[in-house]
Design a protein around this motif. Structure first.
Motif, mmCIF file in Angstrom:
data_model
loop_
_atom_site.group_PDB
_atom_site.id
_atom_site.type_symbol
_atom_site.label_atom_id
_atom_site.label_comp_id
_atom_site.label_asym_id
_atom_site.label_seq_id
_atom_site.Cartn_x
_atom_site.Cartn_y
_atom_site.Cartn_z
ATOM 1 N N LYS A 53 0.815 -1.212 0.000
ATOM 2 C CA LYS A 53 0.000 0.000 0.000
ATOM 3 C C LYS A 53 0.854 1.270 0.000
ATOM 4 O O LYS A 53 0.464 2.276 -0.573
ATOM 5 C CB LYS A 53 -0.950 -0.010 1.202
ATOM 6 C CG LYS A 53 -2.022 -1.107 1.102
ATOM 7 C CD LYS A 53 -3.128 -0.944 2.131
ATOM 8 C CE LYS A 53 -2.709 -1.296 3.547
ATOM 9 N NZ LYS A 53 -2.338 -2.706 3.729
ATOM 10 N N THR A 54 2.007 1.190 0.640
ATOM 11 C CA THR A 54 2.844 2.399 0.716
ATOM 12 C C THR A 54 3.165 2.915 -0.682
ATOM 13 O O THR A 54 3.047 4.108 -0.973
ATOM 14 C CB THR A 54 4.150 2.106 1.471
ATOM 15 O OG1 THR A 54 3.859 1.315 2.617
ATOM 16 C CG2 THR A 54 4.843 3.385 1.895
ATOM 17 N N ALA A 55 3.575 2.010 -1.553
ATOM 18 C CA ALA A 55 3.901 2.447 -2.914
ATOM 19 C C ALA A 55 2.636 2.817 -3.680
ATOM 20 O O ALA A 55 2.668 3.674 -4.562
ATOM 21 C CB ALA A 55 4.669 1.350 -3.644
ATOM 22 N N LEU A 152 -4.314 8.998 4.637
ATOM 23 C CA LEU A 152 -4.491 8.353 5.938
ATOM 24 C C LEU A 152 -4.034 6.907 5.763
ATOM 25 O O LEU A 152 -4.728 6.101 5.149
ATOM 26 C CB LEU A 152 -5.958 8.403 6.371
ATOM 27 C CG LEU A 152 -6.589 9.802 6.418
ATOM 28 C CD1 LEU A 152 -8.081 9.724 6.733
ATOM 29 C CD2 LEU A 152 -5.882 10.672 7.447
ATOM 30 N N ASP A 153 -2.871 6.615 6.256
ATOM 31 C CA ASP A 153 -2.345 5.267 6.065
ATOM 32 C C ASP A 153 -2.646 4.431 7.300
ATOM 33 O O ASP A 153 -2.591 4.938 8.417
ATOM 34 C CB ASP A 153 -0.838 5.309 5.809
ATOM 35 C CG ASP A 153 -0.308 3.939 5.383
ATOM 36 O OD1 ASP A 153 -1.078 3.167 4.790
ATOM 37 O OD2 ASP A 153 0.872 3.649 5.655
ATOM 38 N N GLU A 154 -2.948 3.184 7.095
ATOM 39 C CA GLU A 154 -3.318 2.300 8.206
ATOM 40 C C GLU A 154 -4.402 2.993 9.032
ATOM 41 O O GLU A 154 -4.308 3.096 10.252
ATOM 42 C CB GLU A 154 -2.109 1.974 9.093
ATOM 43 C CG GLU A 154 -0.848 1.574 8.334
ATOM 44 C CD GLU A 154 -0.782 0.093 7.987
ATOM 45 O OE1 GLU A 154 -1.750 -0.630 8.298
ATOM 46 O OE2 GLU A 154 0.221 -0.321 7.378
ATOM 47 N N ALA A 155 -5.409 3.451 8.338
ATOM 48 C CA ALA A 155 -6.451 4.231 8.991
ATOM 49 C C ALA A 155 -7.127 3.448 10.112
ATOM 50 O O ALA A 155 -7.400 3.981 11.186
ATOM 51 C CB ALA A 155 -7.494 4.655 7.961
HETATM 52 MG MG MG Z 1 1.325 -0.022 5.197
#
Ligand code: MG
Ligand code: ADP
Length: 638
Positions: A53-55, A152-155
């Motif tokens: 997901k980061t990329a 919002l990452d790892e929301a």
């Molecule tokens: Mg992640």
């Protein structure tokens, strides 16, 4: 055209991707990147942990940022400091060929003025934890009033951690016209609420079944008595000499205590939780990434989202309170297409939870039994043998050889081997012998447990050794199918199938033994003759004990780090077997420190049931099993 190019990524990113070694986009990347590049839109992306997901947000973000403009254009919120640093680092990697992009990490525990200074120098992207971000906003140290993108990452985890208010407050400080990208592994109500409140017509992408775990992770549970949890953990570590794992505990206090105990017992472990100073946490993460630590004992919060390559095992020392959390835990392994194992140490009263988790992850757990002392001993010995075999010789040693030869010249090869191995193992073997005598009590315990339901015992079954394994592309399910078919047996006639690299074990009831021996010994698999033997070491409880699935071969993974533990052997493959003396196996990792020998209580035997509370099957019945709690203490290393 390269697959990433097809997604619309520019030259500098493609170059960076080449350096990263990504060959093909993951599914979430394939879905998210073109959409995010194409237009400014809100997005909700749900994908399991470890799916990249980061990329998926990082690549388009880097491409969309205006490097010539020094103003802050994007804010990425992430739940923990570790994750914040990880994302920052990733974004820096992605943008390394894009001149002028600055990414600054903002998180609690570090100097706020230093972070403010960095932002002032021009940070187009800020990656922040919500608490610190709120703090900076309050103090007027940062301006996010004109950002174009908010991620919002790892929301789900941020909300789990109670950051709802901070997030709401931070978002209200951002312009309405920005695009908000929400990435999450799960979609609990609070996440949906944020999406509803702060996003307008978000595009939704979902990868895989919602909430389902990663299929590169296999799930196993070990039923033990509550008081044997720690012993079980140690045995599992001993049975997987190359284990590189995150061990989850429920509380900070347990986390600290278990890590301390492990260290005291000579394991390469460390704790990671919120009560540590930030310097301590950094140090721990650095050692873990550098593989100086084999067992990172962590709380859910501290370990959330951590992306460390090649974690072989996630150990649920205790199950999480929230079943959903299990996914986050197991997602620490099986990353980037690698295989991983998620282990749960479970007591009988918690067994229900296993079924609930199975429903959520849509995968079955395999029930396994804690390896016996004999097995562990064998694993470690083979590991040593392989380590010796694989050791590269530094020719410096030649200078000393004449003197050494002088001392050893009268020994035959056999004697020499015996002695060499004994250097490492004498203590262990002594310990083992000693314990063997005491195991009568184990037998008694087992007797008590004999009333266990049948699924927990397999009295009277015959255990076989067969010379095919994962090297021949079998896993336990496919081997079971193969055996069933080849032997023309029914579904339940083959059980306790335990596949190692070069060999496997399985059980049948005695009435099938003749058939197994006759048929299988006359079958060829891809030109190779199959050889099956009755496993010698399968008497009574021992059979029950071992064969409950046995251990997975850790050697199949690329765990090629040298264990720091002393005397560590790095064998490879094959690993343990079911008692007895055969086995070609070997396994990475080593019997390091049996030094200090049995100074401590609490060893091999401890997985035997001590009370009515389940696990009767694992009580060794035969005297060769360890009869008390002592285990060889690992030597403390350096
Ligand atoms: Mg992640
Ligand atoms: P998530 O946030 O979904 O849990 P991460 O973004 O942390 O997952 O990525 C997990 C791992 O997969 C990282 O080590 C990352 O470098 C790697 N990875 C991501 N995308 C790819 C890809 N396209 N090809 C190979 N590895 C990838």
């Amino acid at each position: 055209m390269n697959k990433f190019e097809q997604l619309g990524l520019n030259e500098s990113l493609l170059k960076a991707i080449l350096d990263l070694g990504f060959e093909n986009p993951s599914e979430v990347q394939e879905k998210a990147i073109p959409l995010l590049l194409e237009k400014d839109t809100d997005m909700v992306a749900l994908a399991q942990t470890g799916t990249g997901k980061t990329a998926a947000f990082g690549f388009p973000l880097i491409q969309k940022i205006d490097a010539d403009n020094r103003n802050t254009q994007a804010l990425v919120l992430s739940p923990t400091r570790e994750l914040c640093l990880q994302i920052t680092n990733e974004l820096k990697n992605y943008s390394k060929y894009e001149k002028g992009i600055n990414v600054v990490a903002v998180y609690g525990g570090a100097s706020i003025t230093e972070q403010a200074r960095e932002i002032k120098r021009g940070a187009q992207i800020i990656v922040a934890t919500p608490g610190r971000m709120q703090d900076m906003i309050n103090r007027g140290l940062v301006n996010i009033k004109n950002i174009d993108y908010c991620v919002l990452d790892e929301a789900d985890e941020m909300l789990n951690m109670g950051f709802y208010d901070d997030i709401v407050s931070i978002l209200s400080d951002t312009p309405d016209e920005k695009s908000t990208w929400l990435f999450s592994a799960t979609m609990p109500q609070e996440v949906a609420r944020i999406a509803k409140q702060f996003m307008s017509e978000p595009l939704e992408i979902t990868v895989g079944a919602k909430n389902s775990g990663s299929s590169t992770v296999s799930h196993e549970f070990y039923l033990v008595n509550a008081r044997d949890r720690y012993e079980a953990l140690k045995r599992l570590a001993d049975a997987n000499p190359d284990i590189f794992s995150v061990v989850f505990c429920r509380t900070k206090r347990d986390t600290q205590a278990i890590a301390e105990k492990l260290i005291e017992d000579g394991y390469s472990a460390a704790a990671l939780h919120g009560d540590l100073s930030q310097a301590q946490r950094d140090g721990v993460m650095k050692s873990f990434r550098g593989r100086q630590i084999q067992m990172l004992v962590a709380t859910d919060v501290a370990a959330r989202g951590i992306d460390v390559d090649n974690v072989t095992h996630v150990v649920n020392y205790q199950l999480p309170d929230e079943i959903e959390t299990y996914n986050h835990r197991s997602g620490r392994t099986g990353r980037a297409g690698k295989l991983g194992t998620s282990i749960v140490i479970v007591t009988k009263s918690e067994l229900r939870k296993i079924s609930s988790i199975e429903r959520i992850i849509k995968q079955k757990f395999e029930e396994k039994s804690i390896p016996s002392g004999i097995e562990i001993c064998e694993i470690q010995l083979l590991h040593l043998a392989n380590k010796i075999k694989d050791t590269e010789v530094d020719h410096e040693i030649d200078n000393y050889l004449p003197a050494i030869n002088n001392v050893l010249e009268d020994l035959s090869k056999e004697e020499l081997i015996k002695k060499m191995v004994s250097v490492e193992f004498n203590r262990f073997i002594a310990y083992y012998k000693k314990n063997r005598d005491i195991s009568v009590s184990g037998g008694e315990r087992r007797e008590r447990g004999d009333s266990e339901p049948r699924e927990f015992s397999n009295n009277g079954a015959v255990r076989y050794f067969v010379n095919i394994g994962s090297r021949d592309n079998f896993d336990w399910m496919s081997l079971k199918d193969y055996l069933k078919e080849t032997l023309d047996l029914g579904r339940d006639d083959i059980f306790k199938v335990d596949v190692k690299e070069g060999f496997s074990f399985f059980n049948t009831d005695p009435q099938h033994t003749d058939k197994v021996m006759d048929v299988l010994n006359n079958v060829q698999l891809e030109g190779r003759r199959i050889n099956v033997e009755i496993s010698k070491n399968d008497g009574g409880g021992r059979r029950d004990h071992n064969n409950r699935g046995g251990r997975r071969d850790s050697g199949r993974r690329d765990g090629n780090f040298a264990p720091r533990r002393e005397g560590g052997f790095r064998g490879d493959r094959n690993s343990s077997r079911d008692g007895g003396s055969r086995e070609g196996g070997s396994r990475d990792g080593g019997f390091r420190g049996d030094r200090n020998s049995s100074r401590r209580e609490g060893g091999f035997r401890s997985s035997a049931p001590r009370s009515e509370n389940g696990g009767s099957d694992r009580a060794p019945r035969r005297s060769e099993n360890f009869g008390d709690n002592s285990r060889p203490r690992r030597s403390r290393r350096d």
